[in-house]
Design a protein around this motif. Structure first.
Motif, short mmCIF file in Angstrom:
data_model
loop_
_atom_site.label_atom_id
_atom_site.label_comp_id
_atom_site.label_asym_id
_atom_site.label_seq_id
_atom_site.Cartn_x
_atom_site.Cartn_y
_atom_site.Cartn_z
N ASP A 121 0.55 22.85 6.92
CA ASP A 121 0.63 21.49 7.45
C ASP A 121 -0.74 21.03 8.00
O ASP A 121 -1.15 19.88 7.79
N ASN A 147 -2.98 20.18 5.18
CA ASN A 147 -2.57 18.95 4.51
C ASN A 147 -2.95 17.71 5.32
O ASN A 147 -3.00 16.61 4.79
N GLU A 204 -6.44 18.74 -4.56
CA GLU A 204 -5.18 19.48 -4.47
C GLU A 204 -5.36 20.90 -3.93
O GLU A 204 -4.64 21.32 -3.04
N LYS A 247 -8.84 25.29 -0.29
CA LYS A 247 -8.15 24.73 0.88
C LYS A 247 -7.73 25.82 1.87
O LYS A 247 -7.80 25.63 3.08
#
Length: 163
Positions: free
Chosen positions: A32, A35, A58, A75
């Motif tokens: 989270d 994101n 992404e 990420k």
């Protein structure tokens, strides 16, 4: 089988369930957090590098690590997304002054325990830790002989005393 013999197994299964549940919860919080990244956010990578997010894709993040330095990271390599105040404090040394009227705590703790008079008195009673003058004559003959013996070169085992 009795319930008493099954109790250790039940406790073990319950502990495993609780551990996996908390690990999944932490993992979900990390996903989270990643994101929520957006261009302009300050981040810290898992390697400890601080940078600003330039672009979010992404699976990757393009970071601006300095003037003309753009780095592409996965990420999941982002360890933390920092608030603007925290990022500026760490990277630029800019303190956000929330408590302008707060008392300033000095770096020197002695000023917290001594009064001004005691500090001035302690400065006057300084102790001389320097070496004594080597050229000064010793007052005692035994000290003089000891000093003379120290100034002579030491003989090693291989040297003979030739006269």
């Amino acid at each position: 089988m009795s319930l008493l013999t099954l109790l250790p197994f039940i406790v073990l299964i319950g502990a495993m369930f609780l551990m996996t549940r908390s690990a999944k919860k932490k993992q979900q919080q990390a996903v989270d957090m990643r994101n929520q990244m957006q261009p302009g956010s300050g981040v810290r990578t898992i390697g400890g590098m601080y940078a600003t997010v330039k672009e979010v894709n992404e699976d990757t993040v393009l970071l601006d690590a300095g003037p003309g330095v753009d780095l592409l990271f996965a990420k999941n390599a982002i360890g933390a997304v920092l608030s603007d105040d925290e990022y500026n404090r760490i990277v630029h040394g800019i303190e956000h002054d929330l408590k302008a009227d707060a008392d300033i705590v000095p770096d020197d703790a002695s000023s917290l325990t001594e009064s001004d008079d005691a500090a001035a008195a302690s400065d006057e009673k300084s102790v001389d830790l320097g070496k004594k003058d080597v050229d000064a004559e010793p007052a005692d003959d035994a000290v003089a002989a000891e000093t003379k013996a120290d100034s002579e070169p030491k003989k090693s085992d291989g040297e003979a005393d030739a006269k």
